[in-house]
Write a protein that holds these residues in place. Structure first.
Motif, PDB file in Angstrom:
ATOM      1  N   PRO A 247      51.217  60.877  66.553  1.00  0.00           N
ATOM      2  CA  PRO A 247      49.965  60.414  67.166  1.00  0.00           C
ATOM      3  C   PRO A 247      48.990  61.537  67.504  1.00  0.00           C
ATOM      4  CG  PRO A 247      51.851  59.325  68.173  1.00  0.00           C
ATOM      5  CD  PRO A 247      52.393  60.420  67.305  1.00  0.00           C
ATOM      6  N   THR A 248      49.497  62.773  67.694  1.00  0.00           N
ATOM      7  CA  THR A 248      48.568  63.852  68.018  1.00  0.00           C
ATOM      8  C   THR A 248      47.662  64.199  66.847  1.00  0.00           C
ATOM      9  OG1 THR A 248      50.324  65.458  67.550  1.00  0.00           O
ATOM     10  CG2 THR A 248      49.947  64.885  69.856  1.00  0.00           C
ATOM     11  N   VAL A 249      48.014  63.761  65.638  1.00  0.00           N
ATOM     12  CA  VAL A 249      47.096  63.908  64.507  1.00  0.00           C
ATOM     13  C   VAL A 249      45.818  63.120  64.780  1.00  0.00           C
ATOM     14  CG1 VAL A 249      46.745  63.352  62.066  1.00  0.00           C
ATOM     15  CG2 VAL A 249      48.913  64.378  62.818  1.00  0.00           C
ATOM     16  N   LEU A 250      45.987  61.903  65.270  1.00  0.00           N
ATOM     17  CA  LEU A 250      44.814  61.098  65.624  1.00  0.00           C
ATOM     18  C   LEU A 250      44.048  61.734  66.778  1.00  0.00           C
ATOM     19  CD1 LEU A 250      43.082  58.579  65.351  1.00  0.00           C
ATOM     20  CD2 LEU A 250      44.752  57.335  66.740  1.00  0.00           C
ATOM     21  N   ARG A 251      44.769  62.301  67.732  1.00  0.00           N
ATOM     22  CA  ARG A 251      44.101  62.984  68.853  1.00  0.00           C
ATOM     23  C   ARG A 251      43.199  64.100  68.339  1.00  0.00           C
ATOM     24  NH1 ARG A 251      45.298  63.648  74.636  1.00  0.00           N
ATOM     25  NH2 ARG A 251      44.247  65.539  75.339  1.00  0.00           N
ATOM     26  N   LEU A 252      43.733  64.946  67.443  1.00  0.00           N
ATOM     27  CA  LEU A 252      42.920  66.041  66.909  1.00  0.00           C
ATOM     28  C   LEU A 252      41.748  65.507  66.099  1.00  0.00           C
ATOM     29  CD1 LEU A 252      42.276  68.979  66.371  1.00  0.00           C
ATOM     30  CD2 LEU A 252      44.003  68.983  64.553  1.00  0.00           C
TER      31      LEU A 252
ATOM     32  N   ALA B 185      37.895  66.573  66.976  1.00  0.00           N
ATOM     33  CA  ALA B 185      37.314  67.594  66.103  1.00  0.00           C
ATOM     34  C   ALA B 185      35.826  67.386  65.835  1.00  0.00           C
ATOM     35  CB  ALA B 185      38.078  67.642  64.777  1.00  0.00           C
ATOM     36  N   ARG B 186      35.330  66.186  66.109  1.00  0.00           N
ATOM     37  CA  ARG B 186      33.909  65.903  65.906  1.00  0.00           C
ATOM     38  C   ARG B 186      33.197  65.848  67.245  1.00  0.00           C
ATOM     39  NH1 ARG B 186      36.996  66.090  61.445  1.00  0.00           N
ATOM     40  NH2 ARG B 186      35.884  65.453  59.551  1.00  0.00           N
ATOM     41  N   PRO B 187      31.930  66.261  67.307  1.00  0.00           N
ATOM     42  CA  PRO B 187      31.186  66.140  68.566  1.00  0.00           C
ATOM     43  C   PRO B 187      31.237  64.706  69.084  1.00  0.00           C
ATOM     44  CG  PRO B 187      29.942  67.443  66.985  1.00  0.00           C
ATOM     45  CD  PRO B 187      31.110  66.874  66.240  1.00  0.00           C
ATOM     46  N   ARG B 188      31.440  64.544  70.361  1.00  0.00           N
ATOM     47  CA  ARG B 188      31.662  63.213  70.923  1.00  0.00           C
ATOM     48  C   ARG B 188      30.438  62.308  70.830  1.00  0.00           C
ATOM     49  NH1 ARG B 188      31.053  66.347  75.725  1.00  0.00           N
ATOM     50  NH2 ARG B 188      29.145  65.737  76.832  1.00  0.00           N
ATOM     51  N   ASP B 189      29.254  62.884  70.634  1.00  0.00           N
ATOM     52  CA  ASP B 189      28.045  62.059  70.562  1.00  0.00           C
ATOM     53  C   ASP B 189      27.676  61.695  69.131  1.00  0.00           C
ATOM     54  OD1 ASP B 189      27.363  64.629  69.819  1.00  0.00           O
ATOM     55  OD2 ASP B 189      25.474  64.685  70.933  1.00  0.00           O
TER      56      ASP B 189
ATOM     57  N   ALA C  29      33.775  73.496  69.417  1.00  0.00           N
ATOM     58  CA  ALA C  29      33.599  74.946  69.526  1.00  0.00           C
ATOM     59  C   ALA C  29      34.899  75.620  69.954  1.00  0.00           C
ATOM     60  CB  ALA C  29      32.483  75.272  70.515  1.00  0.00           C
ATOM     61  N   VAL C  30      35.688  74.962  70.795  1.00  0.00           N
ATOM     62  CA  VAL C  30      37.008  75.496  71.164  1.00  0.00           C
ATOM     63  C   VAL C  30      37.880  75.614  69.917  1.00  0.00           C
ATOM     64  CG1 VAL C  30      39.129  75.032  72.464  1.00  0.00           C
ATOM     65  CG2 VAL C  30      36.905  74.607  73.526  1.00  0.00           C
ATOM     66  N   LEU C  31      37.871  74.584  69.084  1.00  0.00           N
ATOM     67  CA  LEU C  31      38.661  74.618  67.854  1.00  0.00           C
ATOM     68  C   LEU C  31      38.178  75.718  66.915  1.00  0.00           C
ATOM     69  CD1 LEU C  31      38.916  70.766  67.249  1.00  0.00           C
ATOM     70  CD2 LEU C  31      40.696  72.271  68.149  1.00  0.00           C
ATOM     71  N   ASP C  32      36.868  75.969  66.903  1.00  0.00           N
ATOM     72  CA  ASP C  32      36.343  77.070  66.084  1.00  0.00           C
ATOM     73  C   ASP C  32      36.892  78.413  66.558  1.00  0.00           C
ATOM     74  OD1 ASP C  32      34.861  75.427  64.422  1.00  0.00           O
ATOM     75  OD2 ASP C  32      32.989  75.687  65.549  1.00  0.00           O
TER      76      ASP C  32
END
Length: 262
Positions: A153-158, A162-166, A221-224
């Motif tokens: 399920p953490t695949v779905l979490r990531l 990974a995309r901007p929430r807006d 940006a954290v993931l970057d």
């Protein structure tokens, strides 16, 4: 200091007032679908960011009304397809599978502990709220097939983080495959780095991580930053500590494979 863009005004505000008092994060999932799950996930990450910053947070929600499960075929793994089982209970069960903390059902009309601030996390277009609000764009599973239902399920979490929430998000097989590949690569790397002598998170990297998530909870940006650290010349022990530190916010279980190959 964590600052969020208040969707009511378009202006940034402090998520927590000075003094580190209690902050209520109140989630308003609009339904038992991927958009509702995305709202809960953003609220969960907001609570994590407040806690990392030393604030006390109270996670509450107003559950969506129960709805009938949609007709049509289900994905191979319902954990990756919240639409497959309607109603608030199904949504909360899937949220738990993604590592989202339990949110206390607490309508805003009921008595509550005195919070110095309430931040509402809502879907775009939701009804007006009184305090600062974080808006979350719609997500859907259009184009999903059996291969798009991750066993982890953490695949779905990531994929949702990974995309901007807006920005509206369509979770197709390609998006989930990208998330699955990144998680597998990072967990394997972290397990290897864990065998090296530990070194602290480099100060410039720590500041970049904090600057990213304290700037309107900018998780992409954290993931970057993590991607840049992954292939950098930073000592491996420091890379391990960097990923473990960032995972306090991300909740991706990046250290899960440590020791599994022994």
């Amino acid at each position: 200091m964590l600052r969020i863009l208040d969707a009511r005004t378009g202006e940034p505000v402090d998520a927590a007032p000075a003094g580190r008092g209690l902050v209520r994060v109140h989630a308003h999932p609009p339904g038992a679908d991927l958009t509702g799950l995305r709202v809960l996930l953003v609220a969960d990450v907001l609570v994590r960011a407040l806690e990392v910053g030393g604030n006390s947070a109270w996670a509450t929600l107003t559950s969506p009304p129960d709805v009938a499960a949609p007709s049509g075929p289900r994905d191979a793994d319902d954990r990756a397809a919240p639409e497959a089982s309607g109603g608030a209970a199904g949504l909360l069960a899937r949220a738990a599978g993604l590592g989202i903390r339990p949110f206390e059902e607490h309508p805003e009309t009921e008595p509550a502990p005195v919070a110095m601030r309430t931040v509402d996390v809502v879907a775009q277009g939701a009804a007006a709220t009184n305090g600062p609000r974080v808006e979350v764009a719609a997500a859907d599973g259009t184009g999903q097939g059996p291969s798009a239902a991750p066993g982890d399920p953490t695949v779905l979490r990531l994929a949702l983080l990974a995309r901007p929430r807006d920005v509206p998000l369509t979770l197709d097989a390609g998006v989930l495959a990208d998330a699955e590949g990144a998680l597998g690569r990072w967990r394997s790397a972290v397990a290897g780095w864990a065998t090296r002598p530990s070194k602290p998170v480099p100060e410039d990297v720590r500041l970049r991580l904090r600057a990213a998530w304290e700037d309107d909870l900018d998780v992409p940006a954290v993931l970057d930053v993590l991607r840049s650290v992954e292939t950098s010349g930073i000592p491996e022990g420091a890379r391990f500590e960097t990923y473990a530190y960032a995972d306090r916010l991300l909740g991706l279980e990046l250290t899960r494979e440590i020791g599994t190959s022994l």
